[in-house]
Design an enzyme around this catalytic site. Structure first.
Site, mmCIF file in Angstrom:
data_model
loop_
_atom_site.group_PDB
_atom_site.id
_atom_site.type_symbol
_atom_site.label_atom_id
_atom_site.label_comp_id
_atom_site.label_asym_id
_atom_site.label_seq_id
_atom_site.Cartn_x
_atom_site.Cartn_y
_atom_site.Cartn_z
ATOM 1 N N CYS A 1 44.005 1.156 18.879
ATOM 2 C CA CYS A 1 45.035 0.472 18.105
ATOM 3 C C CYS A 1 45.271 -0.958 18.599
ATOM 4 O O CYS A 1 45.153 -1.244 19.781
ATOM 5 C CB CYS A 1 46.355 1.215 18.219
ATOM 6 N N ARG B 1 37.947 -3.470 18.421
ATOM 7 C CA ARG B 1 38.402 -2.347 19.250
ATOM 8 C C ARG B 1 38.228 -1.004 18.540
ATOM 9 O O ARG B 1 38.329 0.044 19.165
ATOM 10 C CB ARG B 1 39.889 -2.524 19.598
ATOM 11 N N TRP C 1 44.064 3.622 15.309
ATOM 12 C CA TRP C 1 42.992 4.562 15.621
ATOM 13 C C TRP C 1 43.688 5.898 15.800
ATOM 14 O O TRP C 1 44.472 6.084 16.719
ATOM 15 C CB TRP C 1 42.283 4.113 16.900
ATOM 16 N N ASN D 1 51.295 1.509 19.776
ATOM 17 C CA ASN D 1 50.045 1.996 20.378
ATOM 18 C C ASN D 1 50.431 2.983 21.460
ATOM 19 O O ASN D 1 51.405 2.752 22.176
ATOM 20 C CB ASN D 1 49.270 0.864 21.067
ATOM 21 N N GLY D 2 49.609 4.028 21.630
ATOM 22 C CA GLY D 2 49.880 4.965 22.712
ATOM 23 C C GLY D 2 50.192 6.347 22.177
ATOM 24 O O GLY D 2 50.011 6.628 20.984
ATOM 25 N N GLU E 1 22.711 7.196 30.388
ATOM 26 C CA GLU E 1 23.194 6.092 29.556
ATOM 27 C C GLU E 1 22.368 5.997 28.263
ATOM 28 O O GLU E 1 22.910 5.763 27.184
ATOM 29 C CB GLU E 1 23.145 4.783 30.367
ATOM 30 N N LYS F 1 23.987 6.324 24.536
ATOM 31 C CA LYS F 1 23.811 5.298 23.498
ATOM 32 C C LYS F 1 23.274 5.941 22.223
ATOM 33 O O LYS F 1 23.759 5.662 21.130
ATOM 34 C CB LYS F 1 22.823 4.196 23.940
ATOM 35 N N GLU G 1 25.985 8.200 20.469
ATOM 36 C CA GLU G 1 27.203 7.583 19.915
ATOM 37 C C GLU G 1 26.940 6.729 18.685
ATOM 38 O O GLU G 1 27.826 6.594 17.844
ATOM 39 C CB GLU G 1 27.995 6.813 20.972
ATOM 40 N N HIS H 1 15.040 24.536 35.420
ATOM 41 C CA HIS H 1 16.187 25.414 35.686
ATOM 42 C C HIS H 1 16.991 25.693 34.418
ATOM 43 O O HIS H 1 18.139 26.107 34.499
ATOM 44 C CB HIS H 1 17.080 24.803 36.768
ATOM 45 N N LYS I 1 36.769 0.864 20.726
ATOM 46 C CA LYS I 1 36.187 0.025 21.765
ATOM 47 C C LYS I 1 36.954 0.132 23.082
ATOM 48 O O LYS I 1 36.382 0.336 24.128
ATOM 49 C CB LYS I 1 36.158 -1.429 21.276
HETATM 50 C C1 F6R Z 1 30.007 3.672 25.469
HETATM 51 C C2 F6R Z 1 31.230 2.968 25.824
HETATM 52 C C3 F6R Z 1 32.315 3.734 26.480
HETATM 53 C C4 F6R Z 1 33.035 2.877 27.528
HETATM 54 C C5 F6R Z 1 34.252 3.633 28.087
HETATM 55 C C6 F6R Z 1 34.928 2.863 29.197
HETATM 56 O O1 F6R Z 1 29.064 2.824 24.900
HETATM 57 O O2 F6R Z 1 31.383 1.807 25.561
HETATM 58 O O3 F6R Z 1 31.839 4.915 27.042
HETATM 59 O O4 F6R Z 1 32.130 2.574 28.545
HETATM 60 O O5 F6R Z 1 35.161 3.863 27.059
HETATM 61 O O6 F6R Z 1 35.400 1.629 28.744
HETATM 62 P P1 F6R Z 1 35.740 0.459 29.754
HETATM 63 O O7 F6R Z 1 34.449 0.041 30.388
HETATM 64 O O8 F6R Z 1 36.332 -0.616 28.895
HETATM 65 O O9 F6R Z 1 36.697 1.009 30.755
#
Ligand code: F6R
Length: 614
Positions: free
Chosen positions: A2, A27, A73, A108-109, A487, A491, A494, A510, A609
């Site tokens: 948000c 975001r 959001w 927000n929250g 990672e 990627k 997501e 295993h 984000k």
């Molecule tokens: C995945 C991604 C998230 C962030 C996570 C932490 O591509 O972007 O997994 O890495 O939400 O966010 P930050 O780094 O802003 O604490």
């Protein structure tokens, strides 16, 4: 996540509110809205993009000098217009349920005690038109209102349990906006005869660069040409006004199709900016107090979420292998709630792109409460709560990251963490001058090494065409490339919505080997390191079950393409910094697979984000 914008001005502030929302769009959100005072409360809300909200606002001639706006959001209540903010109060005295009452709010929250508050407010005749916890706050403020919005908000937040940043105005006091924050970020923007509120300074870029970062528990009263703040105990406080040259989030795409692609290709520049000015290894890279802090620690505890957590997992191999310092890496949302055994001689290292991730902040505060005072953050936002709350910081210079899937933040975090490793190694007597010079040389080579890896894009597109038709994928790595496999899998899942899992290759037999069929592509990160021969055996296990291998082999790996084995050869052998280079083809693979499947790459479904709620 948000976003909030608010303003009190003598001019029409609707364009500023809408533009602020556009700057917060990156975001992630599922609905948006704006409300102003115009002889009463007026609002427009939408489940479409902010650009369409702007058209709606223009079409309905919504204008005013006092207003609030929001990107939502969803947490409580589905993404729908009736749940979108701003929310209006509907008290016992207000006529029809849908008619606006007197107070408007954005929030927000997450309010944890919303159920009991809702029950009490319903009993008093308040009507609820949404499933949100936010509507509880607006009714609560209305119920406490006795002609002074500032007093009503102060009294209301006293009753809230949970996290909030709010902005509110009341039709009975048309030149006033009141904000409050606890657990969610909120800044005050000071203008000339006008004042603003926003979730972050970037939303106010071009409007004002005079920013006040509100503290936990602060309540702020904005009027034309003046403002004042009280702290959590309702004592008047002065918070410093900082000049912040925030970049507009509305960055240009240039020749790229998506921000994620642009950000992947920005990595050579992002790394060179992050390392700019690093001529030698020394504690002061992390702040003036670094030497004294580093002398007081014997171990490291890394706290982070998501991609940032994986950069921490990679750094553990460096910190233990090079600096010989015991290192633990924990997912912030787990650490904050589990019983643990604190050691005051621990350096808490938080890693975060945004510096506002609620779980990571809470984990940091939890560690502090347990007596671990020494803290450092590797963070991309110099003005964030994380940087403000940690004793030391390494600010990565990735630049604004707009794509929800983190790319350049990850590699710049690794660069910062490698510098931390070398610094601790030096202080602990594990780094000779020759080694320091070699490592620095390798770091300076990173931008050109990254550019050479990016040139592999056409070959990756070939792989992505195969992946786009699959529903599952497996990623394998060993040692410090296991977090890179994790990672790569994150990627892919997501943004392409393909189910992907990562395993340390030795674990294959295993359990996960049972999944391997000719329908299961298996990506293997295979640089020529001490574990290569073991990894080759794991690859044989996959081939023997008909699994298709997609191998990133570095120049010395001596793995050739053959039936069922697709090799992309990395341009060089990279040594210790190899994870930074091997992640790039995996970012490109996820990106091109998602493009081939036609997903919304920069705004994947259900994701935000900056995750500022728990
Ligand atoms: C995945 C991604 C998230 C962030 C996570 C932490 O591509 O972007 O997994 O890495 O939400 O966010 P930050 O780094 O802003 O604490």
């Amino acid at each position: 996540m948000c976003g909030i914008v608010g303003a009190v001005s003598a001019r029409n502030i609707v364009p500023i509110l809408v533009q602020g929302l556009q700057r917060l769009e990156y975001r992630g959100y599922d609905s948006c809205g704006v409300a102003v005072y115009a002889d009463g409360l007026k609002r427009a809300r939408s489940t479409a993009r902010v650009a369409e909200l702007a058209e709606q606002v223009a079409g309905e001639h919504i204008q005013g000098g006092t207003g609030i706006a929001h990107t939502r959001w969803a947490t409580h209540g589905a993404p729908a217009v009736h749940n979108a903010h701003p929310h209006f109060s509907h008290g016992p005295g207000d006529a029809a349920a849908a008619a606006p009452g007197r107070v408007a709010i954005v929030h927000n929250g997450i309010i944890e005690n919303h159920d009991e508050l809702r029950a009490a407010l319903k009993a008093r005749g308040y009507r609820f038109n949404s499933q949100t916890d936010t509507e509880v706050i607006v009714h609560l403020i209305d119920s406490l209102y006795e002609g002074d919005l500032f007093e009503a908000v102060k009294a209301a937040v006293h009753q809230l349990h949970g996290a909030y940043a709010i902005a509110a105005f009341c039709k009975d006091e048309p030149h006033r906006v009141v904000g409050a924050r606890a657990g969610s970020p909120l800044v005050l923007g000071v203008g000339k005869d006008e004042n603003f509120l926003a979730s972050d300074a970037m939303a106010l870029a071009g409007v004002t660069d005079q920013i006040v970062y509100l503290d936990e528990g602060d309540v702020v009263d904005l009027q034309l040409g003046r403002y004042w703040i009280v702290d959590r105990n309702h004592k008047p406080v002065q918070r410093p006004v900082k000049t912040v040259h925030a970049h507009s989030g509305a960055a240009e795409l240039g020749p790229y199709r998506h921000f994620m692609q642009k950000e992947i290709f920005e990595q050579p520049r992002a790394i060179s900016d992050t390392l700019e000015g690093v001529e030698q290894i020394m504690p002061e890279l992390f702040g003036d107090k670094a030497l004294s802090v580093f002398k007081q620690i014997d171990r490291v505890l890394i706290l982070a979420c998501g991609t940032s957590y994986y950069s921490g997992c990679t750094a553990k191999y460096w910190l233990e292998g090079i600096a010989c310092i015991p290192t633990q890496v924990e997912i912030a949302s787990e650490y904050r709630y589990r019983e643990s055994v604190p050691d005051p001689r621990t350096l808490i290292v938080t890693i975060s792109q945004s510096g506002e991730t609620a779980d990571t902040l809470a984990a940091l505060r939890h560690a502090r409460e347990l007596g671990m005072e020494q803290s450092l953050t590797v963070c991309n936002v110099a003005t964030s709560a994380m940087v403000r709350e940690c004793k030391l910081a390494y600010i990565t210079r990735a630049g604004v990251e707009i794509g929800v899937a983190s790319t350049k933040a990850f590699t710049t975090q690794l660069a910062g963490l490698f510098l931390l490793t070398l610094t601790l190694a030096q202080l602990r007597g594990h780094l000779t001058e020759t080694e320091e010079a070699q490592h620095l040389k390798a770091m300076r080579h990173l931008p050109s090494a990254l550019s050479a890896v990016l040139a592999l894009e056409p070959q990756i597109i070939g792989w992505a065409e195969h992946f786009a038709t699959k529903e599952h994928a497996l990623f394998l790595g060993r040692g410090m490339h296991y977090p890179i496999a994790l990672e790569g899998a994150l990627k892919l899942k997501e943004i392409s919505y393909i189910h992907a899992e990562a395993y340390p290759a030795g674990e294959l037999k295993h359990g996960p080997l049972a999944l391997v069929t000719s329908e299961m592509p298996v990506v293997t990160v295979a640089p020529n390191d001490a574990l290569l021969e073991k990894l080759k055996s794991n690859m044989q296990e996959v081939r023997a079950r008909g699994g298709l291998l997609y191998v990133l082999a570095d120049a010395d790996s001596k793995i050739e393409s053959s039936e069922g084995v697709n090799v992309i050869r990395m341009p060089e052998h990279y040594g210790t910094l190899s994870p930074l280079l091997h992640v790039v083809p995996l970012q490109l693979l996820a990106y091109h697979t998602a493009c081939a499947r036609g997903t919304d790459v920069d705004k994947p479904r259900n994701l935000a984000k900056s995750v500022t709620v728990e």
